[in-house]
Design a protein around this motif. Structure first.
Motif, PDB file in Angstrom:
ATOM      1  N   ARG A  54       0.837  -1.205   0.000  1.00 13.91           N
ATOM      2  CA  ARG A  54       0.000   0.000   0.000  1.00 13.91           C
ATOM      3  C   ARG A  54       0.871   1.254   0.000  1.00 13.91           C
ATOM      4  O   ARG A  54       0.594   2.214  -0.710  1.00 13.91           O
ATOM      5  CB  ARG A  54      -0.931  -0.014   1.214  1.00 13.91           C
ATOM      6  N   THR A  65       2.302   1.640  -3.450  1.00  6.37           N
ATOM      7  CA  THR A  65       1.293   2.103  -4.400  1.00  6.37           C
ATOM      8  C   THR A  65       1.106   3.604  -4.301  1.00  6.37           C
ATOM      9  O   THR A  65       1.064   4.318  -5.319  1.00  6.37           O
ATOM     10  CB  THR A  65      -0.047   1.385  -4.137  1.00  6.37           C
ATOM     11  N   THR A 104      -5.254   5.509  -3.546  1.00  2.96           N
ATOM     12  CA  THR A 104      -4.420   4.379  -3.115  1.00  2.96           C
ATOM     13  C   THR A 104      -5.208   3.212  -2.535  1.00  2.96           C
ATOM     14  O   THR A 104      -4.998   2.058  -2.957  1.00  2.96           O
ATOM     15  CB  THR A 104      -3.350   4.849  -2.112  1.00  2.96           C
ATOM     16  N   TYR A 127      -4.944  -0.124  -4.712  1.00  3.01           N
ATOM     17  CA  TYR A 127      -4.120  -1.169  -4.109  1.00  3.01           C
ATOM     18  C   TYR A 127      -4.886  -2.480  -4.026  1.00  3.01           C
ATOM     19  O   TYR A 127      -4.364  -3.554  -4.340  1.00  3.01           O
ATOM     20  CB  TYR A 127      -3.661  -0.719  -2.722  1.00  3.01           C
ATOM     21  N   GLY A 137      -1.538  -4.269  -6.502  1.00  3.94           N
ATOM     22  CA  GLY A 137      -0.155  -3.803  -6.479  1.00  3.94           C
ATOM     23  C   GLY A 137       0.594  -4.016  -7.779  1.00  3.94           C
ATOM     24  O   GLY A 137       1.819  -4.165  -7.766  1.00  3.94           O
TER      25      GLY A 137
END
Length: 619
Positions: A284, A287, A345, A349, A354
């Motif tokens: 995360r 990303t 995000t 994600y 990803g």
């Protein structure tokens, strides 16, 4: 400012010249293995799914190897190859062999002033003749070979020249003989300063079965020769699938058995590739950092961009966050880029798992859609378009539902109810007193009592949408999907008539004659008025056309005045256009109820001025 700013706003699919993905750790691990003398020769894999960043890692490996070239005594000869781009008229095995020989011959040409280099060059010429060039004679003209040889014509001439060792042209030699003679060449004094020949193989997982097998067979040919190293970037599972075609009757490995016997395809691959370094999916944090850095890469030079990537690397190592990334470079405000990344995000994600290429493709799709919408005259904030794109691309069922709301004329009511259910403050003011009943009668259906979790999660994303005219954009988006939009709540016998009445084409509007309107029954005419009012509520940009159509209907059927007044009260006064108000000049008496309500709550000075032009509108 950089000189390669993309005017289109799109990101190239080619790897960036700066490591935006923090893959240097993977690349360094591979480089250390390649240069480990105890692993000589070596074939090592870099494995990842489509779009995971394999080519980026290969570029980092190549760059890192060039940095470790320590002068004439410790040279690293790099051969970059891509079997997916091989000439289909040539054999993959011969092509790879040719590229490796070409690189070695190119190095010997650089050293031809030395006596030992001349001897080695003669050995290399003999090696060229060991290969069956029947399928690969065209290679001298292809891009792949041309990029590897200082003078491509040299190799063609070497292939074509008469033999000097007594062999007849085309005399076949075994691969063992070739391997032995190539090993002798690599061990020669002329190449003593070459520490490694590193072959970087990309895109093998894109190739057809035959190309995969031939490429691996060529690699196997060199793996008994010291100083040879291969780095193969490919999805290991896809390569195994291609090999599996050679063993159609063998059982597949049971994934439920963790340490069971390997199937023939895996055994074959693992016999060639000693070990594999997997490319990790973006976390995360990664990303969010990637989203920020991609945006910055459009307008920053490498030096400034490096400042941000280094800061991201430092925070990654200590388990930090990006809160103070904006301070990495003084006097530059990146609040907008960070806010954009922060909003997207969580859902990118999760939904894109990803995957860097999928993230970049989403951003490119977004830029394309924003550009098309802008050129179509659709004026929506970029953040609004981004939120709608998330729905369209990542929550497809939810997008279909929203299009259904649009078709039924329920979009405003449903978006408002959705945002309320998601806990978002309602941006639209509540209906004026006495209007609630009109809203219920004008809508095709009451707002849904429950929304699924994905829609609620999407609704929480900023910005709020209840106050925006989303219809033009959604019609555009629907046209890209090929989904027809029609109100299933409107009888099919009325759909063509309704479509022409709300069309932006005057020709289509005029195609609805007074006779057509007179032929409507009272019930159908009432349904049509309510539908038109919903369109006017959901599509402010089409408001004047809708009002004109309602005025026509009421003019032909005065008994529709009551339903029409009630239905028009659902149009938010904040969306009123001055031209819409002026359109009632000849029908003030009939529409006094709705006009009084609008006038009493209007705040826009131009709209208030338009009401003064209506004769006979009592205070």
């Amino acid at each position: 400012m950089p000189t390669d700013v993309y005017r289109s706003g799109l990101w190239s699919d080619e790897p960036h010249n700066v490591d935006l993905l923090a893959f240097s750790a993977v690349a360094t691990t591979v480089i250390d293995a390649v240069l480990d003398e105890t692993l000589d020769p070596l074939a090592i894999g870099v494995s990842g799914s489509w779009g995971s960043g394999k080519t980026t890692v290969l570029k980092l490996i190549e760059s890192g190897l060039r940095e470790r070239n320590l002068g004439p005594e410790k040279q690293i000869l790099i051969v970059s190859t891509d079997p997916w781009r091989y000439d289909p008229a040539a054999g993959a095995k011969e092509t790879l062999i040719a590229e490796i020989l070409a690189a070695v011959i190119g190095k010997l040409h650089e050293l031809r002033t030395e006596t030992s280099a001349g001897v080695a060059l003669e050995q290399a010429k003999k090696l060229v003749k060991r290969v069956n060039w029947a399928k690969a004679l065209r290679l001298g003209a292809t891009t792949s070979i041309g990029l590897q040889v200082p003078n491509p014509a040299d190799l063609v001439n070497l292939v074509a020249e008469p033999p000097s060792d007594g062999d007849e042209p085309g005399t076949p030699r075994g691969l063992d003989q070739f391997r032995t003679e190539f090993g002798t060449l690599m061990a020669s004094d002329a190449l003593s300063g070459v520490e490694r020949v590193v072959v970087l193989v990309d895109d093998l997982d894109r190739c057809l079965q035959e190309t995969v097998i031939e490429t691996l067979e060529a690699i196997r040919l060199f793996l008994a020769v010291p100083k040879m190293a291969f780095v193969i970037a490919a999805d290991e599972d896809r390569v195994a699938d291609a090999i599996r075609g050679r063993f159609p009757d063998s059982p597949s490995r049971d994934p439920a058995v963790e340490f069971g016997p390997e199937e023939p395809a895996s055994l074959y691959l693992h016999k060639i590739v000693q070990t594999t370094v997997p490319i990790p999916a973006l976390s995360r944090f990664d990303t969010e950092a990637y989203l920020v850095l991609l945006q910055l890469s459009h307008y920053l030079d490498r030096q400034d961009l490096d400042c941000y990537t280094r800061h991201c690397d430092e925070q990654r190592r200590v388990g930090g966050n990006l809160d103070d990334l904006g301070a990495a470079v003084r006097d530059r405000d990146i609040t907008k880029e960070m806010a954009f990344a922060s909003r997207l995000t969580p859902i990118l994600y999760e939904k894109l798992r990803g995957n860097p290429r999928r993230i970049k493709r989403f951003l490119n799709d977004l830029r394309v859609r924003q550009s098309v919408a802008r050129h179509r005259g659709i004026t929506l904030d970029e953040d609004v378009v981004a939120k709608l794109m998330v729905l369209e691309k990542l929550i497809k069922d939810g997008f279909t539902k929203v299009l259904d709301w649009l078709a039924k004329g329920d979009l405003r009511d449903q978006i408002r109810a959705l945002e309320k259910a998601a806990g978002r403050p309602i941006s639209d003011p509540p209906p004026p007193s006495g209007q609630e009943g009109a809203t219920a009668t004008a809508s095709a259906g009451a707002p849904e009592a429950e929304f699924d979790d994905d829609l609620l999660r999407w609704a929480k994303l900023p910005p709020a949408l209840a106050g925006d005219d989303l219809a033009p954009y959604l019609y555009l988006a629907a046209s890209f999907t090929g989904k027809p939009l029609f109100d299933t709540g409107l009888p099919s016998r009325l759909r063509d008539l309704a479509a022409n009445l709300v069309s932006r084409s005057r020709t289509e509007q005029k195609s609805v004659t007074d006779e057509d309107l007179d032929a409507l029954g009272v019930a159908d005419a009432t349904l049509l008025v309510k539908y038109l009012a919903r369109v006017g509520r959901d599509q402010p940009s089409n408001q004047l056309t809708v009002v004109t159509a309602i005025l026509r209907l009421v003019g032909r059927r005065p008994q529709l005045a009551g339903p029409a007044n009630d239905a028009l009260k659902t149009v938010p006064v904040g969306d009123l256009k001055p031209a819409t108000v002026v359109a009632f000049q000849r029908d003030v008496e009939v529409f006094t109820p709705v006009l009084r309500q609008w006038r009493g709550t209007a705040t826009d000075t131009r709209v208030k001025a338009a009401f003064t032009l209506l004769p006979g509108l009592a205070a």
